[in-house]
Design an enzyme around this catalytic site. Sequence first.
Site, PDB file in Angstrom:
ATOM      1  N   ARG A 166       0.858  -1.186   0.000  1.00  0.00           N
ATOM      2  CA  ARG A 166       0.000   0.000   0.000  1.00  0.00           C
ATOM      3  C   ARG A 166       0.898   1.242   0.000  1.00  0.00           C
ATOM      4  NH1 ARG A 166      -3.573  -2.600  -1.715  1.00  0.00           N
ATOM      5  NH2 ARG A 166      -5.534  -3.125  -0.705  1.00  0.00           N
ATOM      6  N   HIS A 188      -1.507   0.946  -9.698  1.00  0.00           N
ATOM      7  CA  HIS A 188      -2.189  -0.052  -8.849  1.00  0.00           C
ATOM      8  C   HIS A 188      -2.819  -1.163  -9.706  1.00  0.00           C
ATOM      9  CE1 HIS A 188      -4.299  -0.684  -4.720  1.00  0.00           C
ATOM     10  NE2 HIS A 188      -4.109  -1.850  -5.336  1.00  0.00           N
TER      11      HIS A 188
END
Length: 307
Positions: A222, A270
Amino acid sequence: MAILLLLNQVDPTLLEKHLKALPDCPQVRIWPNAGEKNDIKCAIVWKHDEGVLNDFPNLKLIASYGAGVENILSDPALPENVPITRFVDDTLSSQMAEYVLAAILNHRLHITHYRELQAATVWNSGEFLKGKNVTILGMGELGAVTGKSLVQNGYIVSGWSRSQKQIESIKSYYGDDQLRLSVSDADYIVCLLPLTPATTGILNKELFSHAKKGAHVINVGRGDHLNEEDLLDALYNQQISSATLDVYSTEPLPSDHPFWKHPKIHMTPHIASATDKEQVARQILENYNRVLNDMPLNNQVDPEKAY
Ligand code: NDP
Ligand code: OXD
């Protein structure tokens, strides 16, 4: 009885289609059209709006659309005592393994660099980088599969986790005390941790100072695992040679962010590993039936551990 889809940044219609194609699927509703609130037994969530899950008095299951659950657990108004599950899937793991291998190969073989030389019509050959030591921070579902795939491809792999692991040909470091040691010999540091209070900002100046000079950082966990300023400093002083980043503190990354134009940062938006909608629909319906029948759930999150 109904399942509610609360998905931000994901188109809910394909998931709705896959759910409805399954036998015995209850009604599917898409937020904000929740209909009668008492009907909602299960919520499938991704980056949901804080507080909204408290609106459903008969909620029995909160199912994460993805592997990471930090957005669910950080909701200050999360309903108490409703079990949370997450997505665990072979395809998700093997995609991640492919992505990490590709990132390492791109770096070792200078693939992006040659593309730039091609654009400039320059013939200038160099050697592959030699370093093949990889440390994976986070040896769970994704980290273990990624590590095994790297071993098969001739890399020397170690992993760091909370508990000790026994995985063939992969050295296991564990616990806070062994974090620094785990990165000390790595040419590649891969972050595949869940985002929790204990792992936020773990890729920081202090850790970089214990890394081998010139290591390449790959963050696929993350964005908030990485202290962005510390990375920029470490790239500037060459403690870290370069980085591959798939995740960011703010997504989409603002257009004026320094990462976009940084010559030593390779970015992807992502995409390292994406949820397969058919699989997630199957898994969640299975858990939905389990929760209604008081059976143990698959892939249940431990709120104490926060992953
Ligand atoms: P798991 O829960 O299976 O694995 C987590 C691993 O991290 C475990 O090995 C765990 O140790 C370790 N860990 C957790 N906290 C600590 C700590 N404080 N100290 C040391 N080790 C710790 O997660 P997954 O492998 O399924 O997923 C990992 C993350 O990958 C997700 O949470 C998500 O953020 C990210 N992800 C990113 C994607 C992308 O496209 N970029 C796609 C999918 C996921 P132990 O085994 O001892 O419990
Ligand atoms: C996930 C992700 O957590 O896609 O599944 O990031």
